[in-house]
Design a protein around this motif. Sequence first.
Motif, mmCIF file in Angstrom:
data_model
loop_
_atom_site.group_PDB
_atom_site.id
_atom_site.type_symbol
_atom_site.label_atom_id
_atom_site.label_comp_id
_atom_site.label_asym_id
_atom_site.label_seq_id
_atom_site.Cartn_x
_atom_site.Cartn_y
_atom_site.Cartn_z
ATOM 1 N N ASP A 1 0.863 -1.177 0.000
ATOM 2 C CA ASP A 1 0.000 0.000 0.000
ATOM 3 C C ASP A 1 0.899 1.226 0.000
ATOM 4 O OD1 ASP A 1 0.934 0.294 2.610
ATOM 5 O OD2 ASP A 1 -0.929 -0.378 3.545
ATOM 6 N N GLU A 2 0.306 2.403 0.181
ATOM 7 C CA GLU A 2 1.104 3.622 0.086
ATOM 8 C C GLU A 2 2.140 3.736 1.196
ATOM 9 O OE1 GLU A 2 -2.064 6.571 2.410
ATOM 10 O OE2 GLU A 2 -1.819 6.703 0.231
ATOM 11 N N SER A 3 1.996 2.931 2.250
ATOM 12 C CA SER A 3 2.975 2.958 3.340
ATOM 13 C C SER A 3 4.169 2.055 3.081
ATOM 14 C CB SER A 3 2.306 2.546 4.658
ATOM 15 O OG SER A 3 1.287 3.450 4.999
ATOM 16 N N GLY A 4 4.086 1.209 2.054
ATOM 17 C CA GLY A 4 5.205 0.338 1.747
ATOM 18 C C GLY A 4 4.774 -1.092 1.509
ATOM 19 N N LEU A 5 5.753 -1.986 1.540
ATOM 20 C CA LEU A 5 5.552 -3.391 1.165
ATOM 21 C C LEU A 5 5.789 -4.297 2.365
ATOM 22 C CD1 LEU A 5 6.607 -5.024 -2.117
ATOM 23 C CD2 LEU A 5 7.436 -6.063 -0.003
ATOM 24 N N LEU A 6 4.965 -5.332 2.476
ATOM 25 C CA LEU A 6 5.147 -6.368 3.489
ATOM 26 C C LEU A 6 5.424 -7.695 2.793
ATOM 27 C CD1 LEU A 6 2.165 -5.643 5.930
ATOM 28 C CD2 LEU A 6 4.593 -5.218 6.386
ATOM 29 N N ASP A 7 6.428 -8.416 3.251
ATOM 30 C CA ASP A 7 6.750 -9.760 2.749
ATOM 31 C C ASP A 7 6.509 -10.719 3.908
ATOM 32 O OD1 ASP A 7 7.760 -12.062 1.675
ATOM 33 O OD2 ASP A 7 9.818 -11.337 1.455
ATOM 34 N N LEU A 8 5.425 -11.513 3.820
ATOM 35 C CA LEU A 8 4.958 -12.299 4.956
ATOM 36 C C LEU A 8 4.811 -13.769 4.584
ATOM 37 C CD1 LEU A 8 2.085 -9.890 6.083
ATOM 38 C CD2 LEU A 8 4.339 -10.121 7.151
ATOM 39 N N PRO A 9 4.753 -14.654 5.596
ATOM 40 C CA PRO A 9 4.406 -16.052 5.306
ATOM 41 C C PRO A 9 2.996 -16.132 4.729
ATOM 42 C CG PRO A 9 5.274 -15.814 7.541
ATOM 43 C CD PRO A 9 5.014 -14.437 7.030
ATOM 44 N N LEU A 10 2.710 -17.242 4.039
ATOM 45 C CA LEU A 10 1.347 -17.461 3.579
ATOM 46 C C LEU A 10 0.414 -17.649 4.775
ATOM 47 C CD1 LEU A 10 1.914 -19.927 0.600
ATOM 48 C CD2 LEU A 10 1.347 -17.498 0.482
ATOM 49 N N PRO A 11 -0.858 -17.302 4.615
ATOM 50 C CA PRO A 11 -1.799 -17.488 5.728
ATOM 51 C C PRO A 11 -1.901 -18.950 6.146
ATOM 52 C CG PRO A 11 -2.778 -16.111 4.013
ATOM 53 C CD PRO A 11 -1.496 -16.669 3.458
ATOM 54 N N ASN A 12 -2.097 -19.165 7.445
ATOM 55 C CA ASN A 12 -2.302 -20.546 7.884
ATOM 56 C C ASN A 12 -3.708 -21.036 7.539
ATOM 57 O OD1 ASN A 12 -3.330 -18.755 9.827
ATOM 58 N ND2 ASN A 12 -3.271 -20.319 11.420
ATOM 59 N N LEU A 13 -4.615 -20.127 7.152
ATOM 60 C CA LEU A 13 -5.900 -20.529 6.589
ATOM 61 C C LEU A 13 -5.674 -20.824 5.112
ATOM 62 C CD1 LEU A 13 -8.223 -17.858 8.260
ATOM 63 C CD2 LEU A 13 -7.692 -20.166 9.049
ATOM 64 N N ILE A 14 -6.104 -22.012 4.671
ATOM 65 C CA ILE A 14 -5.707 -22.531 3.367
ATOM 66 C C ILE A 14 -6.575 -21.969 2.250
ATOM 67 C CG2 ILE A 14 -5.483 -24.656 2.001
ATOM 68 C CD1 ILE A 14 -4.934 -26.134 4.609
ATOM 69 N N GLY A 15 -5.947 -21.696 1.101
ATOM 70 C CA GLY A 15 -6.680 -21.328 -0.099
ATOM 71 C C GLY A 15 -6.258 -19.980 -0.646
ATOM 72 N N ALA A 16 -6.307 -19.856 -1.986
ATOM 73 C CA ALA A 16 -5.938 -18.588 -2.617
ATOM 74 C C ALA A 16 -6.854 -17.461 -2.159
ATOM 75 C CB ALA A 16 -5.992 -18.744 -4.140
ATOM 76 N N HIS A 17 -8.128 -17.783 -1.871
ATOM 77 C CA HIS A 17 -9.050 -16.739 -1.402
ATOM 78 C C HIS A 17 -8.626 -16.167 -0.061
ATOM 79 C CE1 HIS A 17 -10.344 -20.562 0.261
ATOM 80 N NE2 HIS A 17 -11.086 -19.952 1.151
ATOM 81 N N GLN A 18 -7.858 -16.947 0.718
ATOM 82 C CA GLN A 18 -7.395 -16.419 2.002
ATOM 83 C C GLN A 18 -6.289 -15.382 1.826
ATOM 84 O OE1 GLN A 18 -9.105 -16.765 4.492
ATOM 85 N NE2 GLN A 18 -10.068 -18.783 4.603
ATOM 86 N N ILE A 19 -5.622 -15.384 0.667
ATOM 87 C CA ILE A 19 -4.680 -14.307 0.363
ATOM 88 C C ILE A 19 -5.436 -12.980 0.307
ATOM 89 C CG2 ILE A 19 -3.075 -13.408 -1.370
ATOM 90 C CD1 ILE A 19 -1.943 -15.869 -0.129
ATOM 91 N N GLN A 20 -6.586 -12.990 -0.387
ATOM 92 C CA GLN A 20 -7.386 -11.773 -0.507
ATOM 93 C C GLN A 20 -7.961 -11.357 0.851
ATOM 94 O OE1 GLN A 20 -7.101 -10.392 -3.320
ATOM 95 N NE2 GLN A 20 -6.432 -12.099 -4.595
ATOM 96 N N ASN A 21 -8.437 -12.343 1.616
ATOM 97 C CA ASN A 21 -8.948 -12.019 2.952
ATOM 98 C C ASN A 21 -7.848 -11.429 3.829
ATOM 99 O OD1 ASN A 21 -11.474 -13.030 2.242
ATOM 100 N ND2 ASN A 21 -11.035 -15.072 3.035
ATOM 101 N N ALA A 22 -6.651 -12.003 3.721
ATOM 102 C CA ALA A 22 -5.521 -11.473 4.486
ATOM 103 C C ALA A 22 -5.216 -10.041 4.072
ATOM 104 C CB ALA A 22 -4.290 -12.357 4.283
ATOM 105 N N GLY A 23 -5.329 -9.757 2.773
ATOM 106 C CA GLY A 23 -5.089 -8.396 2.309
ATOM 107 C C GLY A 23 -6.024 -7.396 2.962
#
Length: 412
Positions: free
Chosen positions: A225-247
């Motif tokens: 976002d405008e504050s910068g970039l985060l490089d994080l582990p994948l969510p422990n909740l499984i599924g590509a849709h959880q990437i969006q939820n995490a966002g």
Amino acid sequence: MMTLHPKIMDLTLDRVWRLLETLGHPERDLPPVIHLAGTNGKGSTQAMIRAGLQAAGKRVHAYTSPHLARFHERIRLAGDLITEDALSALLDECWDANDRQQITYFEITTVAALLAFARTPADYTLLEVGLGGRLDATNVIDRPALTVITPVSIDHQQYLGDTLAEIAGEKAGILKRGVPCVVGPQDDAALEVIEARAASLGTPLLAHGQHWHVWEERERLVYQDESGLLDLPLPNLIGAHQIQNAGAALAALRHLGLDDDACEAAVTRAEWPARLQRLRTGPLVDAAGRAELWLDGGHNPAAGIALAEALNRLPPRPLHLICGMLNTKDVTGYMRPLANVAQSLTAVSIPGEENTLPATDTAAAAEQVGLQAATADSVAQAVADIANQTPNARILICGSLYLAGHILRQNA
């Protein structure tokens, strides 16, 4: 309590406002509120926000629905599930204050939760919409700290409207003048409605694809976002849709000023049962033998798509579904994407659920989308039959949160 329930479910806030006034307006005394609406992902997103806040040392109230195994799951007071005694006392107090006037089960339990939250010190209150948003019983907070709208899709048409735009209008009903709203990924028709509502209220939007971005790269989650970039582990909740939820959760936490450690905890510590959950112990797991046993409560076409994509990313195993659904759902729409990844479906009726779709109808819907289908008298029978025929199977019990709750109780 059900004797006071209106014979026809009519979405209105009148009954809630009346009871809140009788109780002295506890909704005005809550810790800062984060209000979440959406068709899919709001529970997972709430769980991630809660995990991040708690990792930062914040005390967090949380209200969610429906429950799975026990009603107490709906109400967390400063991080802990409400006790039996406290819940009983609150419901008795609300019952007496309501004075036998009409009210729905969800409305009176929501008021009980708000009463509990007002009386217990905390730093934040997370409120998840039950149905829609505009006329939902949770939509009584004049000025929340933040609102969140997760992906909107077709569901509950009998209450919210037949088109995506109509449903999005109901979800956008939680927007408040001048209060920022985090918006998850949306179809254009839904986003247009949300943006128009926000413009009319002067509501700042933090929208996916515009103000924040999230993606998977090299088995990591990358958020920007405008504050910068985060490089994080994948969510422990499984599924590509959880990437969006995490966002969406990360956008909320960043807006609230939380640090990178809290953001990492949001994606790595969140727990949310029956969202592609691997069952590892219990009598059903024993009956499965060497077969894997999984559980998911998704129940609409968008959930079917997300579930199929997540299953496709798991290590290969023959996939067999055990499915029970409500008669109010788009059954073929839910099953169609799953037909591309599963080898068979065994249909069951949901025990103790008045609105269950008969197993024969569920099986017929599966056949209609090209899934080999059979019926079983129980989930336990279906698990045993599949495990006997395909010992290395991946068995997924799916189709309804009500079925998922039954399984969690049965397998406890």
